[in-house]
Every structure is written in C-alpha cells, then in structure tokens.
Design a protein around this motif. Structure first.
Motif, PDB file in Angstrom:
ATOM      1  N   LEU A 136       0.845  -1.194   0.000  1.00  0.00           N
ATOM      2  CA  LEU A 136       0.000   0.000   0.000  1.00  0.00           C
ATOM      3  C   LEU A 136       0.879   1.243   0.000  1.00  0.00           C
ATOM      4  N   ASP A 137       0.577   2.163  -0.896  1.00  0.00           N
ATOM      5  CA  ASP A 137       1.194   3.494  -0.879  1.00  0.00           C
ATOM      6  C   ASP A 137       0.117   4.511  -0.534  1.00  0.00           C
ATOM      7  N   SER A 138       0.394   5.392   0.383  1.00  0.00           N
ATOM      8  CA  SER A 138      -0.604   6.386   0.779  1.00  0.00           C
ATOM      9  C   SER A 138      -0.027   7.785   0.669  1.00  0.00           C
ATOM     10  N   PHE A 139      -0.856   8.684   0.195  1.00  0.00           N
ATOM     11  CA  PHE A 139      -0.503  10.095   0.034  1.00  0.00           C
ATOM     12  C   PHE A 139      -1.477  10.902   0.887  1.00  0.00           C
ATOM     13  N   LYS A 140      -0.975  11.519   1.920  1.00  0.00           N
ATOM     14  CA  LYS A 140      -1.827  12.284   2.831  1.00  0.00           C
ATOM     15  C   LYS A 140      -1.300  13.712   2.889  1.00  0.00           C
ATOM     16  N   ASN A 141      -2.199  14.676   2.758  1.00  0.00           N
ATOM     17  CA  ASN A 141      -1.812  16.088   2.751  1.00  0.00           C
ATOM     18  C   ASN A 141      -0.761  16.365   1.679  1.00  0.00           C
ATOM     19  N   TYR A 142      -0.973  15.784   0.516  1.00  0.00           N
ATOM     20  CA  TYR A 142      -0.043  15.955  -0.601  1.00  0.00           C
ATOM     21  C   TYR A 142      -0.324  17.298  -1.279  1.00  0.00           C
ATOM     22  N   SER A 143       0.683  18.150  -1.333  1.00  0.00           N
ATOM     23  CA  SER A 143       0.551  19.499  -1.918  1.00  0.00           C
ATOM     24  C   SER A 143      -0.568  20.286  -1.249  1.00  0.00           C
ATOM     25  N   ASP A 144      -0.760  20.084   0.028  1.00  0.00           N
ATOM     26  CA  ASP A 144      -1.853  20.725   0.758  1.00  0.00           C
ATOM     27  C   ASP A 144      -1.572  22.212   0.949  1.00  0.00           C
ATOM     28  N   GLY A 145      -2.530  23.053   0.525  1.00  0.00           N
ATOM     29  CA  GLY A 145      -2.414  24.485   0.741  1.00  0.00           C
ATOM     30  C   GLY A 145      -1.322  25.163  -0.064  1.00  0.00           C
ATOM     31  N   GLU A 146      -0.859  24.507  -1.135  1.00  0.00           N
ATOM     32  CA  GLU A 146       0.248  25.050  -1.923  1.00  0.00           C
ATOM     33  C   GLU A 146      -0.244  26.084  -2.931  1.00  0.00           C
ATOM     34  N   ASN A 147       0.626  27.045  -3.231  1.00  0.00           N
ATOM     35  CA  ASN A 147       0.376  27.969  -4.322  1.00  0.00           C
ATOM     36  C   ASN A 147       1.148  27.463  -5.538  1.00  0.00           C
ATOM     37  N   ILE A 148       0.419  27.175  -6.609  1.00  0.00           N
ATOM     38  CA  ILE A 148       0.992  26.633  -7.846  1.00  0.00           C
ATOM     39  C   ILE A 148       1.633  25.266  -7.613  1.00  0.00           C
ATOM     40  N   PRO A 149       0.889  24.283  -7.088  1.00  0.00           N
ATOM     41  CA  PRO A 149       1.452  22.939  -6.974  1.00  0.00           C
ATOM     42  C   PRO A 149       1.501  22.249  -8.332  1.00  0.00           C
ATOM     43  N   VAL A 150       2.612  21.588  -8.624  1.00  0.00           N
ATOM     44  CA  VAL A 150       2.786  20.863  -9.875  1.00  0.00           C
ATOM     45  C   VAL A 150       3.230  19.447  -9.535  1.00  0.00           C
ATOM     46  N   ASP A 151       2.420  18.473  -9.877  1.00  0.00           N
ATOM     47  CA  ASP A 151       2.719  17.081  -9.579  1.00  0.00           C
ATOM     48  C   ASP A 151       2.496  16.233 -10.817  1.00  0.00           C
ATOM     49  N   SER A 152       3.378  15.272 -11.008  1.00  0.00           N
ATOM     50  CA  SER A 152       3.272  14.406 -12.180  1.00  0.00           C
ATOM     51  C   SER A 152       3.515  12.961 -11.779  1.00  0.00           C
ATOM     52  N   PHE A 153       2.614  12.086 -12.193  1.00  0.00           N
ATOM     53  CA  PHE A 153       2.769  10.646 -11.987  1.00  0.00           C
ATOM     54  C   PHE A 153       2.842   9.990 -13.364  1.00  0.00           C
ATOM     55  N   ARG A 154       3.961   9.368 -13.662  1.00  0.00           N
ATOM     56  CA  ARG A 154       4.156   8.723 -14.959  1.00  0.00           C
ATOM     57  C   ARG A 154       4.652   7.297 -14.748  1.00  0.00           C
ATOM     58  N   ARG A 155       3.994   6.355 -15.429  1.00  0.00           N
ATOM     59  CA  ARG A 155       4.300   4.935 -15.259  1.00  0.00           C
ATOM     60  C   ARG A 155       4.229   4.552 -13.781  1.00  0.00           C
ATOM     61  N   TYR A 156       3.154   4.980 -13.134  1.00  0.00           N
ATOM     62  CA  TYR A 156       2.961   4.692 -11.706  1.00  0.00           C
ATOM     63  C   TYR A 156       2.206   3.368 -11.580  1.00  0.00           C
ATOM     64  N   GLY A 157       2.804   2.394 -10.853  1.00  0.00           N
ATOM     65  CA  GLY A 157       2.136   1.117 -10.591  1.00  0.00           C
ATOM     66  C   GLY A 157       1.943   0.256 -11.830  1.00  0.00           C
ATOM     67  N   ARG A 158       2.799   0.429 -12.801  1.00  0.00           N
ATOM     68  CA  ARG A 158       2.673  -0.325 -14.052  1.00  0.00           C
ATOM     69  C   ARG A 158       2.888  -1.827 -13.802  1.00  0.00           C
ATOM     70  N   ASN A 159       1.944  -2.646 -14.309  1.00  0.00           N
ATOM     71  CA  ASN A 159       2.027  -4.111 -14.201  1.00  0.00           C
ATOM     72  C   ASN A 159       2.088  -4.596 -12.755  1.00  0.00           C
ATOM     73  N   ALA A 160       1.600  -3.786 -11.817  1.00  0.00           N
ATOM     74  CA  ALA A 160       1.570  -4.206 -10.417  1.00  0.00           C
ATOM     75  C   ALA A 160       0.455  -5.217 -10.192  1.00  0.00           C
ATOM     76  N   ALA A 161       0.561  -5.989  -9.111  1.00  0.00           N
ATOM     77  CA  ALA A 161      -0.449  -7.005  -8.787  1.00  0.00           C
ATOM     78  C   ALA A 161      -0.909  -6.832  -7.345  1.00  0.00           C
ATOM     79  N   GLY A 162      -2.207  -6.616  -7.166  1.00  0.00           N
ATOM     80  CA  GLY A 162      -2.765  -6.491  -5.829  1.00  0.00           C
ATOM     81  C   GLY A 162      -2.234  -5.313  -5.044  1.00  0.00           C
ATOM     82  N   HIS A 163      -1.808  -4.257  -5.755  1.00  0.00           N
ATOM     83  CA  HIS A 163      -1.236  -3.094  -5.089  1.00  0.00           C
ATOM     84  C   HIS A 163      -2.305  -2.027  -4.892  1.00  0.00           C
TER      85      HIS A 163
END
Length: 629
Positions: A136-163
């Motif tokens: 399990l991966d958890s993201f809590k308060n990610y970019s919370d309250g930010e001015n101009i937050p920039v986030d990118s997820f690329r090839r995240y969890g590719r071919n994972a099993a039961g994740h």
C-alpha cells in the motif's frame, strides 16, 4: 590604459544615483541608490508626460511596476528580441516577478517498499511502483495548501499485482493546480486506487488522467469528493480503463458545489469488458458545469454505467455525449435525476449506442429539459420515465428552483444603485485577490513578445508550457478572451505593461484622469455600513475604463470601457463600532441590455437584461480609471 567609452558611460549611469537625488515631475524624487534607468523610473517619467494634472502618480500602479534593475532589463530585452528567453526562464521569472511553473526533474526511484507520503509537494514520479506485488502506498496532505502545486505521476504502478494506493487530502486548498497521471496502473491486476478529498477547495485546477488503468484486470478506482467546492478549471480523463477487464470505477460527489468546471471523458473504458462505472452526485449544485463524453465505452462488452443525481440543482450546464457506447455489446446505462438544473442547461446525445448489437439498455428517469438526441441508436432498448420537457415544467418546480437563486452568487457581489446610501448596511463579497502575485513587464520587453493565438507555439516554448498543461490552458484562455470581438458599445484592450494601460485609459478619457481602486480588503465576507459617499463627475453618467486581472505569466489586465456608467467612492464602516475600515470604489452599469439572461447579477437580483442597473465593487488589484475631479 585606454577606457572603453561605452563601458565608461555604463559606469556613470549605474553610479549616477549614488551621487544625486533625481527630481521627477509631479513631485516624486528618486532616492539615493535608485537608478534613473530602471523600468520603474521610466514609468514615473512616462506617467508625468502622458497624464496632465497635479495628482501624484498612482502608488497602486507603481507597486506593480517591473522590479527589474537596469542591467537585467536590457539583458532580458535582448533575449526576447532573439526569442531566447526560454533559455533563462527561471532567472527571468524570478527577477521579473512572474508566474511560472517549476520545471520538474524526473524521479526514477522505483520505491519498492510501501510509502507513506505526508506534506509532499511538487514531485515528478516516474517509474514508481512498477511490477509491485501487494502493498500500500498512501498520500496524505499531498501538496496541501500550496500555491501553484505541480505534480506528475508517470508509469505509476505499471504491471503491479494487488497493489493499493490511497490519496487523502490531495492538493487541498491549492491555487492554480497542475497535476497529471499518465499510464497510471497500466496492466495492473487487482488492487484498488482511492482518491478522497482530491483537490477540494482549489482554484483553477488542470487535472489530467491519461491511460489510467489501461489493460488492467479487476483494478478498482474510487473518487470521493473529487474537486468539491472548486473554482474555474478543467479535468480530463483520456483512455481511462481502455482494454480493461472488470474495472469498477466510482465517482461520488464529483465536482459538487463547483464553479465553472469542465470535464472531458475521451475513450473512457473503450474496448473494456464488464466495466462498472458509477457516477453519484456528479456536478451537484454546480455553476455552469461542462461535461463532454466522447467515445465513452466504445467497443465495450457488458459494461454498465449508472448516473445518479447528475448535475442536479446546478445552474445552466452543458453536457455532450458523442458516440457513447458505440459498437458495444450488452451495455447498460441508467440516468436517474439527470440534468435537473435550476436554469436550463443543454444536453446533446449524438450517435449514442451507434453500431451496437441491439442488446444495450438505456434508461432515463426524472430527466431534465432542453435535450437533443441526434442519431440515437437502439430506440427499442431505451426507456424514458418522468422526462421533463420545456412545456411540462411545473410551476411548483420553478418555485422550488427560485428559492435556490442566490446559491451560486456570493451575497453582495452585485447590488442595486439604491443601496449606495449613507447608513445602509449590506453584505460585502470576498474582494480578495486570489491570483498569483505578478508584476508588469517593461515595454522594452513586452513589445518583443508575441501575444496571439497564431504564435502559441512560440509562447509555449518561451514559458515552458507543455501540451495539455495548465500553463498552455492559461495562455490560450487569456489570448482567447483578449482576441474576442468586443460586446456592443464596448472598447477593449489587454495590457501587460503599465505604459500600455496609461495609453488606453488616456485614449478613451483624455489626459486628466485618475486611477481608482478599493483601498484594502477589510470587510470582505462581512456586513458593512456605507459612510460618506461621493459620485465621480458629480454623480452624473460618465466614462470610465475598468481593468480586471487576467491569469497569465506576467501581470495582464483586461481593460474595457462600456457606455452609461456611474462611479462612486464610499467610506466603508464597521456596522457595530461605526469605525471606518475601508474606502471602496463601486461602478454601476446602467445599460445591461447586452448581458446574458443567465448572468450572475440577474440570478442574485432578479429581473433580466436591460431592465435594471447593476453595481459592483472594484476588487483587490483591479481598478477603474475616470476623469479626475
């Protein structure tokens, strides 16, 4: 030793303010240490040359002058002339006080162990969790309250099993949000992804899900409270769940209570098998939501979609379903409480179910008004229950809707001219400026930058705006608004330098002008009492040039002059102590005949175009020019 004359001249100019106080017309003097060659010094001289009265220069406008020093102004001007600002963009943005997104470096960490991200921001996840088994991966308060937050997820969890992945309080209360999920969960088997309170209470989001869960098997995704209470942005789901098997997606409270949010679903669940999508409380109580479903579920087999309370109690709205469930087998779609808007929206169904084998079932129950069905396939499998037409809308329904009239317009945002009288207590809207802080560019630089949709490629290169990014959208939106034809009687111009603003104001009003704005933000979202009040030009109908901020990399104003207005200045008092807390500027539009019938002013005040005058305050960092008294 021979001294180069140009170098000597530069030395004299740069050192000049160290030895002298330079007097400028109009009473303003450059202090010791200030160079007369800076963009700000030039603006002061330009003001004194173009505006002919004894009033001091506007401190409001001078505060927005370019902060560049003389050397940097010349350096960046030369780069702009060569179309080479892109090579120095971070330095340019920092020195000139512009609004630019950070260039994110790719993060190639595989993160093979479970991760718990708290207080994280501005990250580019590349090749994250590839081929993970369980966990399990958890993201809590990610970019919370930010001015101009920039986030990118690329090839995240590719071919994972039961994740499993959990996003809680993701980018809550952010401003100008740019987030992309590309090839997220591609080819994954099992597991779940949950987005809870995703981008809640954010301003101007641009959220992109591309190839999300493509070729996945039994991967479940849940969106709860997605972009709730959000203002003016867009969300795009492209190729989401394509070629997936038994994908279950749930959208609950999606875009609820949002303002002017656009969602695009393109090839969502295309060629999927046994997909189950649930849209619950989607766009509920929104203002002008726009949703486009294109090739949704195309070529799917035994997929099911349920729309419950879709766009219910929203204001206007526009939905388009093109080639929905095209070439599908055994598809089911149920629309319950769909499109029951307060003001009539528009729904278009084109080639819905075209090319299917006739086994699909579509049900519409308690469906709203003003809908267009073009080339709608499989009519035998389609049922309409309690479908509301324009002629059958009941008076009771309209009465209930009427009670919701102020839901989407903040109290006090618009008011009648009669309310501007001493002693009157009225609500003040939130007049605080929520845009990123920026400065004007000097004319020497802005004159060398393109400002046209025909030059969008060059602009994107200059400001590092990748395709489909927030910055690209911001640039295109501003250019489109600036290039549109003026409304009847309107004179308009977009300006990115203080000198251009002065030129436009004086071209309309003459050279005896004053720039007026509300003094501060005190009283916002509270009750205020009107104190002493003064009508500009003796309270008579007058000309004015109002300038409103537009979101753009540098400070950009949309300035326009419209006919038949009155301008007022008023002391604003605390209703309890009667102490002065602000000095407000208000403008009253006497001719509203060209305004849209669905304009927020008419929602708040009643009536319609051309039947009433409408007044509003000048908000923080906006201004209006008028003849100086």
């Amino acid at each position: 030793m021979q001294t180069h004359p140009i170098k000597l001249l530069s030395f004299v100019f740069l050192c000049f303010p160290l030895f002298f106080n330079v007097s400028l017309a109009g009473g303003r003097r450059l202090l010791a240490g200030e160079s007369p060659l800076t963009p700000k010094a030039y603006l002061i001289r330009y003001w004194n040359k173009e505006i002919h009265n004894n009033l001091p220069q506007s401190s409001f406008i001078l505060a927005k002058a370019s902060p560049l020093n003389a050397v940097d102004a010349v350096t960046f001007s030369k780069l702009a002339e060569k179309n080479a600002l892109s090579s120095k963009l971070p330095d340019f943005c920092s020195s000139a006080h512009l609004f630019c997104f950070p260039d994110l470096s790719p993060s190639l960490e595989k993160h093979t162990d479970d991760s718990d991200f708290t207080r994280y921001s501005n990250q580019n996840f590349t090749n994250y969790g590839t081929s993970r088994a369980g966990g399990l991966d958890s993201f809590k308060n990610y970019s919370d309250g930010e001015n101009i937050p920039v986030d990118s997820f690329r090839r995240y969890g590719r071919n994972a099993a039961g994740h499993n992945e959990t996003f809680a309080n993701y980018a809550h209360d952010g401003n100008v949000v740019d987030q992309s999920f590309n090839t997220y969960g591609h080819g994954a088997t099992g597991g779940t992804g949950e987005f809870k309170k995703y981008n809640e209470q954010v301003n101007v989001p641009n959220l992109r899900f591309t190839s999300y869960s493509d070729d996945a098997n039994a991967k479940g995704q849940k969106f709860t409270s997605y972009t709730e209470n959000t203002n003016s942005g867009s969300e795009a789901f492209k190729s989401y769940g394509k070629n997936g098997n038994a994908i279950a997606d749930e959208f609950s409270r999606y875009g609820e209570n949002s303002n002017v949010i656009g969602s695009d679903f393109d090839s969502y669940g295309a060629k999927g098998n046994a997909a189950n999508d649930t849209f619950k409380s989607y766009g509920f109580n929104g203002n002008v939501p726009e949703n486009n479903f294109k090739n949704y579920g195309e070529g799917g087999t035994f997929s099911e979609a349920s729309f419950t309370s879709y766009r219910q109690e929203s204001n206007v709205g526009d939905d388009s379903f093109a080639s929905y469930a095209k070439d599908s087998t055994g598809a089911k779609a149920n629309f319950v409480n769909y499109g029951k808007s307060f003001n009539e929206g528009t729904d278009r169904f084109k080639e819905y179910g075209k090319g299917s084998d006739g086994s699909q079932k579509i049900g519409f129950k308690i469906y709203g008004v003003n809908n267009s069905f073009t080339d709608y396939a499989n009519k035998k499998g389609t049922s309409f229950a309690q479908y509301t037409s324009k002629s059958s809308a009941s008076s009771a329904e309209m009465k209930v809707s009427g009670s919701l009239v102020n839901k989407w317009v903040e109290p006090g945002k618009f008011f009648r001219e009669s309310e501007l009288k001493k002693g009157n207590v009225m609500p003040m809207p939130d007049i605080r400026d929520k845009m990123p802080k920026r400065s004007f560019l000097p004319r020497s630089i802005i004159s060398k930058l393109p400002f046209s949709t025909s030059k969008i490629s060059q602009l994107k290169e200059t400001f590092h705006a990748i395709d489909n990014s927030t910055m690209e959208s911001i640039i295109l939106d501003a250019l489109s608004e600036c290039e549109r034809a003026p409304s009847p009687g309107e004179t308009k111009r977009c300006v990115g330098s203080a000198e251009d603003m002065i030129d436009f104001a004086t071209s309309v009003l003459g050279r005896n002008v004053a720039a007026r704005t509300t003094e501060n933000v005190n009283g916002s979202k509270q009750k205020i009492m009107i104190g002493s009040i003064k009508g500009i030009n003796g309270g008579k109908v007058t000309k004015s040039v109002s300038c409103h901020q537009s979101l753009y990399p540098y400070l950009l104003y949309y300035c326009h002059s419209v006919p038949k207005v009155r301008v007022y200045e008023a002391d604003l008092l605390d209703p309890n102590s009667k102490a002065k807390i602000n000095h407000g500027v208000a403008i009253c539009h006497l001719d509203t005949s060209s305004w849209s019938p669905t304009h927020g002013a008419f929602l708040a005040l009643g009536s319609g175009p051309g039947r009433i005058e409408v007044c509003h305050w000048i908000f923080e960092n906006d201004l209006t020019w008028s003849i100086a008294d």
